[in-house]
Design a protein around this motif. Sequence first.
Motif, PDB file in Angstrom:
ATOM      1  N   HIS A 289       0.654  -1.546  -0.043  1.00  0.00           N
ATOM      2  CA  HIS A 289      -0.357  -0.073  -0.105  1.00  0.00           C
ATOM      3  C   HIS A 289       0.930   1.377   0.649  1.00  0.00           C
ATOM      4  N   GLY A 290       1.843   0.975   0.506  1.00  0.00           N
ATOM      5  CA  GLY A 290       2.880   2.088   0.830  1.00  0.00           C
ATOM      6  C   GLY A 290       2.852   3.369   1.675  1.00  0.00           C
ATOM      7  N   ASP A 291       2.331   3.157   2.429  1.00  0.00           N
ATOM      8  CA  ASP A 291       1.897   4.415   3.559  1.00  0.00           C
ATOM      9  C   ASP A 291       2.082   3.872   5.083  1.00  0.00           C
ATOM     10  N   PRO A 292       3.375   4.477   5.060  1.00  0.00           N
ATOM     11  CA  PRO A 292       3.985   4.422   6.344  1.00  0.00           C
ATOM     12  C   PRO A 292       3.646   4.486   7.148  1.00  0.00           C
ATOM     13  N   ARG A 293       2.205   4.706   7.662  1.00  0.00           N
ATOM     14  CA  ARG A 293       1.226   6.062   8.569  1.00  0.00           C
ATOM     15  C   ARG A 293       0.186   4.240   9.266  1.00  0.00           C
ATOM     16  N   ASN A 294       0.223   3.214   7.979  1.00  0.00           N
ATOM     17  CA  ASN A 294      -0.659   2.253   8.044  1.00  0.00           C
ATOM     18  C   ASN A 294      -0.136   1.139   8.142  1.00  0.00           C
ATOM     19  N   ILE A 295       1.064   0.790   8.385  1.00  0.00           N
ATOM     20  CA  ILE A 295       1.754  -1.002   8.827  1.00  0.00           C
ATOM     21  C   ILE A 295       1.504  -1.545   9.638  1.00  0.00           C
ATOM     22  N   HIS A 296       1.371  -2.314   9.649  1.00  0.00           N
ATOM     23  CA  HIS A 296       0.876  -3.546  10.615  1.00  0.00           C
ATOM     24  C   HIS A 296       1.907  -3.342  11.607  1.00  0.00           C
ATOM     25  N   GLY A 297       1.475  -4.107  12.436  1.00  0.00           N
ATOM     26  CA  GLY A 297       2.463  -4.011  14.178  1.00  0.00           C
ATOM     27  C   GLY A 297       3.631  -4.526  13.820  1.00  0.00           C
ATOM     28  N   TRP A 298       3.476  -5.216  13.554  1.00  0.00           N
ATOM     29  CA  TRP A 298       5.009  -6.696  14.104  1.00  0.00           C
ATOM     30  C   TRP A 298       5.996  -5.308  12.438  1.00  0.00           C
TER      31      TRP A 298
END
Length: 484
Positions: A289-298
């Motif tokens: 997705h390319g959005d660093p604000r919405n990456i998974h917790g891990w």
Amino acid sequence: MDDDPLDAQDARVEQLWRVLDTRKEGQLDITALKRGLKKMDHPLKNADLLLHDVIKAVDTNRDGKIQYNEFRVFVGETEKELRNLFNSIDRDHNGKLDKAELQMAFRRSGLAVPSSKLDRFFAEVDTNQDGVISFDEWRNFLLFMPVDSPGLKAVLSYYSSAVMLNAEGDVHVSDETIEGTGYFLAGGIAGVISRTATAPLDRLKVYLIAQTGVREETVDAIKKGDAAQAAKKASRPLIEASKVLWQAGGLHSLFAGNGLNVLKVMPESAIKFGSYEGSKRALARLEGHGDPRNIHGWSKFVAGGMGGMISHRVQCETVEGGVYGNQLIADTARKMWRTNGFRTYYRGLTMGLVGMFPYAAIDLGTFEYLKRSIASRNAKLRGCHEEDAAPGSLTTAGIGAVSGALGASIVYPLNLLRTRLQAQGTAIHPPTYTGIVDVTRKTISREGVRGLFKGITPNLLKVVPAVSITYVVYEKSKSIMDLT
């Protein structure tokens, strides 16, 4: 506001066609359309992908070119749709859109748009810079939006695609480069301020870690079950260390070596935060997705660990006693070289890296998770975008204290063993260990498991304010530099 008369609209369409058809060929292919838009200095002048969509939307006979009749029909239908959208946003019906009306329209559509993006949108569309958007400005900017029924989501998508190109037609990689540099700079500033503010606590921590003897009276008190007396005895090293350091040179002694440490911490902190932000972006692309604000917790924890490991530079702290200043540094360097050559300077590196990854992962990952959770909660309560609901400085400091204390406590034994490995072989500390296993075994045999946490109190007293200050300064620096 009523629509323009048909003859006025036709006149405007004809004038626009003459501007676009620079070679008077009576039709426009992709090259001719691009040439005309460049003459107009339109935002789409370099947006090749969008221009292909425009050609596809206007070219009803599918010959790959736009004729005047096709263009006139397209403009007429698009203007009607844009007028309807404009009127639905213009709640006071004054024929102008202000930021409040547009922000409310976005919210009604379920779109949370940060104030910074809204400001940039206005700066692009409001060509006369009067603080409001007229229908002419609205129409001129969005006229070539290639959608059948334009809505605010399509407007945002069009805007993002149209303005993310520079004069040469290249995607704005330079913006990411500038942002990346900004993260490094913000991290460096945060590291310097934090390190200087907590230098006395760091001196206390190092002094206590270097002491390997066990206080027999404390052990006896524990064996007798006298908890109060044990606590009193255990606090004595901290008080004595403070007295010794003060007697060694007063306030100056508490900041001894800070200049050298600042030179070390500034690039280290810059690399840590810069690498962390870069790792988040890389992981976001891997997630698709390319959005660093919405990456998974891990992913946040992995990014934090990578930032910590990349920035880790092994250092040997000085301790009280013996020679000082440049003489101590020179003597230590010479003795370390004589002991085991170049390898000596990297003694404890393995354990340092092993300890740094989980510490940075826990610290940065926990901070990011808590900050995002609080921002999300604030955004829901206020009905705004998360970017406009970020935690304040006091809350940021609290989050940093929690994340820093958690990470430091978990990996403290590794940090203590690493420091003791590094401290040996200096001008005032003869070698006493052969490696990681040896230092662990001797520490536990002499001091028990409790010895692995020796000095943790001053360490936490240093970590909590240090990490809090670091995050507050880092977040404020990002805000000043308009970094997301």
